[in-house]
Design a protein around this motif. Structure first.
Motif, PDB file in Angstrom:
ATOM      1  N   ALA A 151       2.593  30.054  93.206  1.00 17.19           N
ATOM      2  CA  ALA A 151       2.255  29.650  91.844  1.00 17.19           C
ATOM      3  C   ALA A 151       0.768  29.327  91.682  1.00 17.19           C
ATOM      4  CB  ALA A 151       3.122  28.461  91.431  1.00 17.19           C
ATOM      5  N   PRO A 152       0.164  28.556  92.595  1.00 19.08           N
ATOM      6  CA  PRO A 152      -1.252  28.242  92.381  1.00 19.08           C
ATOM      7  C   PRO A 152      -2.162  29.467  92.452  1.00 19.08           C
ATOM      8  CG  PRO A 152      -0.472  27.289  94.466  1.00 19.08           C
ATOM      9  CD  PRO A 152       0.720  27.784  93.725  1.00 19.08           C
ATOM     10  N   GLY A 190       3.969  18.242  89.193  1.00 17.01           N
ATOM     11  CA  GLY A 190       2.808  18.909  89.790  1.00 17.01           C
ATOM     12  C   GLY A 190       1.729  19.227  88.768  1.00 17.01           C
ATOM     13  N   SER A 191       0.729  19.948  89.230  1.00 12.35           N
ATOM     14  CA  SER A 191      -0.456  20.221  88.419  1.00 12.35           C
ATOM     15  C   SER A 191      -0.260  21.411  87.490  1.00 12.35           C
ATOM     16  CB  SER A 191      -1.632  20.557  89.339  1.00 12.35           C
ATOM     17  OG  SER A 191      -1.751  19.608  90.341  1.00 12.35           O
ATOM     18  N   ASP A 192      -1.164  21.530  86.529  1.00  9.64           N
ATOM     19  CA  ASP A 192      -1.241  22.713  85.680  1.00  9.64           C
ATOM     20  C   ASP A 192      -2.286  23.640  86.312  1.00  9.64           C
ATOM     21  OD1 ASP A 192      -1.808  24.628  83.788  1.00  9.64           O
ATOM     22  OD2 ASP A 192      -1.771  23.251  82.089  1.00  9.64           O
ATOM     23  N   PHE A 193      -1.812  24.604  87.091  1.00  4.12           N
ATOM     24  CA  PHE A 193      -2.733  25.466  87.849  1.00  4.12           C
ATOM     25  C   PHE A 193      -3.526  26.418  86.953  1.00  4.12           C
ATOM     26  CE2 PHE A 193       0.769  25.052  91.205  1.00  4.12           C
ATOM     27  CZ  PHE A 193       0.151  23.988  91.840  1.00  4.12           C
ATOM     28  N   ASP A 209       4.790  19.893  93.403  1.00  2.00           N
ATOM     29  CA  ASP A 209       3.564  20.645  93.639  1.00  2.00           C
ATOM     30  C   ASP A 209       3.633  22.064  93.065  1.00  2.00           C
ATOM     31  OD1 ASP A 209       1.387  22.073  94.721  1.00  2.00           O
ATOM     32  OD2 ASP A 209       2.351  22.216  96.679  1.00  2.00           O
ATOM     33  N   ARG A 210       4.539  22.891  93.579  1.00  2.00           N
ATOM     34  CA  ARG A 210       4.646  24.267  93.082  1.00  2.00           C
ATOM     35  C   ARG A 210       6.000  24.496  92.440  1.00  2.00           C
ATOM     36  NH1 ARG A 210       2.219  27.711  98.244  1.00  2.00           N
ATOM     37  NH2 ARG A 210       0.287  26.520  98.430  1.00  2.00           N
ATOM     38  N   SER A 211       6.042  25.428  91.485  1.00  2.00           N
ATOM     39  CA  SER A 211       7.294  25.689  90.776  1.00  2.00           C
ATOM     40  C   SER A 211       7.917  27.027  91.185  1.00  2.00           C
ATOM     41  CB  SER A 211       7.059  25.655  89.273  1.00  2.00           C
ATOM     42  OG  SER A 211       8.298  25.616  88.600  1.00  2.00           O
TER      43      SER A 211
END
Ligand code: GYE
Length: 330
Positions: free
Chosen positions: A181-182, A144-147, A128-130
């Motif tokens: 991160a997001p 996870g996503s590309d925020f 999810d978060r890096s």
């Protein structure tokens, strides 16, 4: 007499149990190639908290996927505190789990504990978060996503909607958890997308910690301090949902007087979009469980995995939300 017979029965039962037990144990260890192919993997997972609908769906996905994959999950809820996550990871190391996965609440400050896991020979998966660690060898992969992209998609939609608008468009921004991160990335992506349009102005930007109650409270302040708000960009649905209450209480119509753009696309957010209270959502999928279990098995087996695995996502307008809502899983 009676006592002796009972004692004999007990001895017989115990012997039978022991025999069955050892036979089963024999079968277990006999994998043919001598590998521990059927040994259960233990996964220590440190979750951020339970701050949003997204997070709840993510937790459910991870628990269900672990059960389906036959992985023993040690789950810890950090209540949005980094120190709790560090504690949980240290506990996992002490318990000698096979794999550690976690969703870091903020980006910075992980090097020491990640090094401890590495020294203990326990592979770590970020989900999810890096983290912002320079040493990429401290973890095996990030799923996870590309925020940044999510923020950009939100901004690009707004640019398209306001094309040809004369005069200023005043935007207020509800940021996610400070340092996460997001929050950092969605802010950056949105700012990039609107940068070439000087009439699009962010007049206020503050954290609502990804929570509904905070979203409402910060929106109340925004409304008091800014007489003309045209657009709300909220870094997640929950803050947008909280803000709806503040907007309505201020006598304004959400989705009409104030255009609302959010990120996530959880059920409640999609409902607000279908009802015309939100105007646009960039999706962020919380259903990371199955991929995470797959990765846990692979890194445990010492297989190479890609350093970055990106989640597939889309965007929704009000019409698209109406169509997608009946089949939405979260
Ligand atoms: O958007 C928000 C949650 O890290 C992608 O965290 C996640 C974010 C999600 O609280 O609702």
């Amino acid at each position: 007499m009676r006592t002796r017979r009972t004692a004999r029965t007990i001895v017989a039962v115990v012997a039978a149990v022991l025999l069955t037990g050892s036979a089963a144990a024999c079968g277990n260890s006999d994998t043919g190639d001598g590998s521990a192919a059927d040994a259960t993997i233990t996964l220590g997972f440190s979750q951020v908290g339970a701050e949003s609908g997204w997070r709840t769906a993510n937790t459910t996905s991870i628990k269900e996927a672990a059960a389906a994959a036959g992985i023993e999950l040690k789950f810890d809820d950090a209540q949005q505190k980094q120190e709790n996550q560090i504690k949980a990871i240290r506990n996992f190391i002490q318990q000698k789990v096979d794999v550690i996965a976690f969703s870091p609440v903020v980006e910075s400050g992980w090097d020491t504990v990640l090094k401890e896991a590495k020294d203990a020979g326990i592979p770590v998966i970020l989900t999810d978060r890096s983290v912002d660690s320079a040493d990429k060898s401290l973890y095996k992969t990030f799923l996870g996503s590309d925020f940044v992209k999510e923020g950009r998609l939100a901004g690009e939609w707004l640019v398209e909607q306001t094309k040809g608008a004369s005069g200023p468009v005043n935007i207020v921004e509800l940021q996610g958890t400070t340092g996460s991160a997001p929050a950092n990335d969605r802010k950056e992506g949105f700012a990039q997308a609107i940068a070439a349009n000087p009439n699009l102005k962010i007049v206020a930007s503050q954290s609502g910690d990804f929570k509904r109650a905070d979203g409402k409270q910060v929106m109340e302040q925004f409304l008091k301090a800014n007489p003309k708000i045209d657009v709300l960009f909220a870094h997640n649905d929950d803050m947008g949902l909280g803000a709806l209450e503040a907007i309505t209480a201020a006598g304004k119509v959400p989705g009409k007087d104030i255009t609302i753009i959010t990120i996530d696309a959880v059920k409640d957010g999609m409902q607000a979009l279908a009802d015309g209270k939100f105007n646009f959502i960039a999706e962020c999928s919380p259903l990371l469980g199955p991929q995470l279990m797959d990765l846990a098995k692979k890194v445990h087996a010492g297989e190479e995995v890609p350093a970055r695995i990106e989640t597939e996502e889309t965007t929704f307008t009000q019409e698209q939300a109406k169509q997608a809502l009946p089949n939405r899983k979260y």
